[in-house]
Motif scaffolding. Structure first.
Motif, PDB file in Angstrom:
ATOM      1  N   GLU A  79     -51.761 -22.476 -56.460  1.00 34.96           N
ATOM      2  CA  GLU A  79     -50.777 -22.244 -57.520  1.00 34.96           C
ATOM      3  C   GLU A  79     -49.362 -22.101 -56.985  1.00 34.96           C
ATOM      4  N   GLY A  80     -49.146 -22.390 -55.695  1.00 35.07           N
ATOM      5  CA  GLY A  80     -47.810 -22.300 -55.134  1.00 35.07           C
ATOM      6  C   GLY A  80     -47.447 -20.880 -54.738  1.00 35.07           C
ATOM      7  N   VAL A  81     -46.150 -20.607 -54.659  1.00 32.56           N
ATOM      8  CA  VAL A  81     -45.648 -19.291 -54.258  1.00 32.56           C
ATOM      9  C   VAL A  81     -45.021 -18.592 -55.466  1.00 32.56           C
ATOM     10  N   ASP A  82     -44.840 -17.290 -55.351  1.00 36.26           N
ATOM     11  CA  ASP A  82     -44.232 -16.501 -56.429  1.00 36.26           C
ATOM     12  C   ASP A  82     -42.727 -16.463 -56.231  1.00 36.26           C
ATOM     13  N   ILE A  83     -42.035 -17.414 -56.818  1.00 36.52           N
ATOM     14  CA  ILE A  83     -40.579 -17.483 -56.701  1.00 36.52           C
ATOM     15  C   ILE A  83     -39.955 -16.343 -57.507  1.00 36.52           C
ATOM     16  N   PRO A  84     -38.970 -15.655 -56.939  1.00 37.38           N
ATOM     17  CA  PRO A  84     -38.318 -14.569 -57.691  1.00 37.38           C
ATOM     18  C   PRO A  84     -37.728 -15.072 -59.012  1.00 37.38           C
ATOM     19  N   ILE A  85     -37.635 -14.203 -59.973  1.00 41.45           N
ATOM     20  CA  ILE A  85     -37.146 -14.572 -61.298  1.00 41.45           C
ATOM     21  C   ILE A  85     -35.732 -14.025 -61.522  1.00 41.45           C
ATOM     22  N   MET A  86     -35.151 -14.416 -62.654  1.00 34.96           N
ATOM     23  CA  MET A  86     -33.817 -13.963 -63.080  1.00 34.96           C
ATOM     24  C   MET A  86     -32.771 -14.239 -61.990  1.00 34.96           C
ATOM     25  N   LEU A  87     -32.806 -15.466 -61.455  1.00 35.49           N
ATOM     26  CA  LEU A  87     -31.900 -15.815 -60.359  1.00 35.49           C
ATOM     27  C   LEU A  87     -30.473 -16.063 -60.832  1.00 35.49           C
ATOM     28  N   ASN A  88     -30.255 -16.108 -62.151  1.00 33.80           N
ATOM     29  CA  ASN A  88     -28.881 -16.218 -62.657  1.00 33.80           C
ATOM     30  C   ASN A  88     -28.166 -14.872 -62.681  1.00 33.80           C
ATOM     31  N   ASN A  89     -28.890 -13.793 -62.396  1.00 33.55           N
ATOM     32  CA  ASN A  89     -28.274 -12.465 -62.334  1.00 33.55           C
ATOM     33  C   ASN A  89     -27.706 -12.242 -60.945  1.00 33.55           C
ATOM     34  N   CYS A  90     -26.404 -12.181 -60.843  1.00 30.57           N
ATOM     35  CA  CYS A  90     -25.747 -11.990 -59.547  1.00 30.57           C
ATOM     36  C   CYS A  90     -24.842 -10.751 -59.611  1.00 30.57           C
ATOM     37  N   PRO A  91     -24.736 -10.036 -58.477  1.00 32.16           N
ATOM     38  CA  PRO A  91     -25.398 -10.294 -57.193  1.00 32.16           C
ATOM     39  C   PRO A  91     -26.893 -10.049 -57.259  1.00 32.16           C
ATOM     40  N   HIS A  92     -27.628 -10.742 -56.370  1.00 26.26           N
ATOM     41  CA  HIS A  92     -29.079 -10.622 -56.362  1.00 26.26           C
ATOM     42  C   HIS A  92     -29.519  -9.274 -55.783  1.00 26.26           C
ATOM     43  N   PRO A  93     -30.615  -8.742 -56.271  1.00 27.44           N
ATOM     44  CA  PRO A  93     -31.180  -7.532 -55.654  1.00 27.44           C
ATOM     45  C   PRO A  93     -31.615  -7.826 -54.218  1.00 27.44           C
ATOM     46  N   ARG A  94     -31.740  -6.780 -53.436  1.00 24.16           N
ATOM     47  CA  ARG A  94     -32.105  -6.959 -52.028  1.00 24.16           C
ATOM     48  C   ARG A  94     -33.479  -7.591 -51.857  1.00 24.16           C
ATOM     49  N   ASP A  95     -34.423  -7.246 -52.724  1.00 26.96           N
ATOM     50  CA  ASP A  95     -35.757  -7.802 -52.567  1.00 26.96           C
ATOM     51  C   ASP A  95     -35.779  -9.301 -52.836  1.00 26.96           C
ATOM     52  N   VAL A  96     -34.902  -9.772 -53.718  1.00 29.39           N
ATOM     53  CA  VAL A  96     -34.808 -11.212 -53.975  1.00 29.39           C
ATOM     54  C   VAL A  96     -34.265 -11.929 -52.743  1.00 29.39           C
ATOM     55  N   ARG A  97     -33.191 -11.395 -52.177  1.00 27.92           N
ATOM     56  CA  ARG A  97     -32.650 -12.005 -50.958  1.00 27.92           C
ATOM     57  C   ARG A  97     -33.686 -11.974 -49.841  1.00 27.92           C
ATOM     58  N   ALA A  98     -34.374 -10.854 -49.693  1.00 30.14           N
ATOM     59  CA  ALA A  98     -35.363 -10.720 -48.619  1.00 30.14           C
ATOM     60  C   ALA A  98     -36.465 -11.756 -48.747  1.00 30.14           C
ATOM     61  N   TRP A  99     -36.848 -12.098 -49.979  1.00 26.17           N
ATOM     62  CA  TRP A  99     -37.893 -13.112 -50.171  1.00 26.17           C
ATOM     63  C   TRP A  99     -37.430 -14.458 -49.617  1.00 26.17           C
ATOM     64  N   PHE A 100     -36.207 -14.847 -49.936  1.00 27.55           N
ATOM     65  CA  PHE A 100     -35.699 -16.130 -49.445  1.00 27.55           C
ATOM     66  C   PHE A 100     -35.501 -16.106 -47.928  1.00 27.55           C
ATOM     67  N   TYR A 101     -35.002 -14.997 -47.387  1.00 31.09           N
ATOM     68  CA  TYR A 101     -34.821 -14.908 -45.934  1.00 31.09           C
ATOM     69  C   TYR A 101     -36.154 -15.106 -45.220  1.00 31.09           C
ATOM     70  N   ALA A 102     -37.179 -14.407 -45.674  1.00 29.90           N
ATOM     71  CA  ALA A 102     -38.482 -14.478 -45.014  1.00 29.90           C
ATOM     72  C   ALA A 102     -39.098 -15.863 -45.153  1.00 29.90           C
TER      73      ALA A 102
END
Length: 348
Positions: A79-102
């Motif tokens: 089923e793929g990966v769990d992409i973070p949601i509400m990405l139009n809300n900026c600045p992004h929360p730390r957990d959203v950034r951390a997901w992309f970094y990892a």
């Protein structure tokens, strides 16, 4: 047979109706004649009509449309990966950034340190805070991503040199990309944690590589009006030899300038050189450009050995979710394929 007398008219509209009736009668006669010929030969004829009672659209065989090809459908159970949601809300929360970094760091590290290591690679990651064309671009997010990748590579004691391009040109004609202004100084002041002794800062040039450097990370190299960064990349590549070089969010397309800089001459060779860098990570959101809202889906690639994954976004706000629609093993899907699978569904 001619139409009944009650259907014949003498008015202009009636003349049109009479003409259509005559054409239908002639077509019916031809069909009967064809059926008679087929019966003499021992064959049969089938009327071209739709199974649901509607006329068959021109250019399509009768009957129900064939089911869509499942060649690129996701494997059963994946089923793929769990992409973070509400990405139009900026600045992004730390957990959203951390997901992309990892996600990015894992793919890059796997490509340059795995069983079949690559030595010329690039990673493209473009969510809103890393989209240089948007108005919410945040250089701190780019540097945090670079730090995560560098620390992942330095975890086993390897020396990593992080390089950013400096001013190009000479005298009053010196220039550098505005998005990279001041980054070199910020890199020197950053907290690298336990990996500090293994991280070095440098510039994109032939003089940057040192004998004890193991990896090189190039921070968003890009061409600007009047100056190309490709000559410096080639110099650095020659000095680095077979050691891995990683470009993060490069923008190496031609920007045609005066004095034959990035002109038509040599464009094919430049494009071929850029294509020679293997893409080991890719993530971008899908919009109906030139707008950056709403988000329709996402395209992701996690490096060698994986497939390109096309996601469609459903729901709004807290109810959002990205659902895997297709996977592609033969390369990045083109814009027509993405439109067919993702964007076209919103107009149905």
């Amino acid at each position: 047979a001619s139409p009944p007398a009650s259907t014949c008219f003498s008015s202009p509209v009636g003349n049109i109706l009479n003409a259509k009736s005559s054409l239908l009668s002639a077509a019916s006669a031809r069909l009967r004649h064809r059926a008679l010929e087929c019966s003499r030969r021992g064959t049969h004829v089938t009327a071209m009509a739709s199974t649901d009672g509607r006329p068959t659209p021109p250019g399509r065989a009768p009957g129900r449309p064939k089911p869509e090809s499942d060649v690129n459908m996701p494997a059963e159970g994946y089923e793929g990966v769990d992409i973070p949601i509400m990405l139009n809300n900026c600045p992004h929360p730390r957990d959203v950034r951390a997901w992309f970094y990892a996600d990015c760091a894992e793919s890059v590290a796997g490509a340059v340190t795995g069983n079949d290591p690559r030595n010329r690679v690039k990673a493209v990651i473009e969510f809103p805070e890393l989209n240089i064309d948007g108005d919410v671009y945040r250089v701190g997010t780019l540097l945090e991503l670079v730090r995560e990748v560098a620390m992942r590579l330095a975890a086993d004691g390897k020396k990593v040199r992080v390089c950013v391009q400096g001013s190009m040109g000479s005298g009053v004609f010196q220039a550098m990309p505005m998005s990279l202004s001041g980054i070199g100084r910020i890199l020197e002041l950053m907290d690298w944690g336990d990996a500090a002794e293994f991280i070095r800062i440098g510039a994109i040039s032939g003089d940057a590589p040192q004998e004890d450097d193991d990896y090189f990370i190039l921070v968003a190299p890009q061409n600007i009006q009047g100056h190309a960064v490709l000559p410096r990349l080639r110099e650095m590549e020659e000095a680095a030899g077979d050691r891995p070089i990683i470009m993060i969010n490069p923008r190496l397309g031609d920007i045609e300038s005066a004095n034959n800089v990035m002109s038509v001459r040599g464009r094919g060779e430049r494009r071929e050189y850029v294509r020679g860098w293997e893409q080991v990570y890719h993530f971008r959101l899908l919009y109906r450009k030139p707008y950056f809202f709403p988000i329709y889906g996402a395209l992701r690639y996690a490096g060698p050995g994986s497939k390109w994954e096309l996601y469609r976004k459903f729901g709004k706000m807290e109810g959002e979710e990205y659902t895997l629609q297709r996977t592609y093993g033969d390369g990045e899907p083109n814009s027509a394929e993405i439109t067919r699978i993702i964007l076209a569904k919103y107009t149905q």
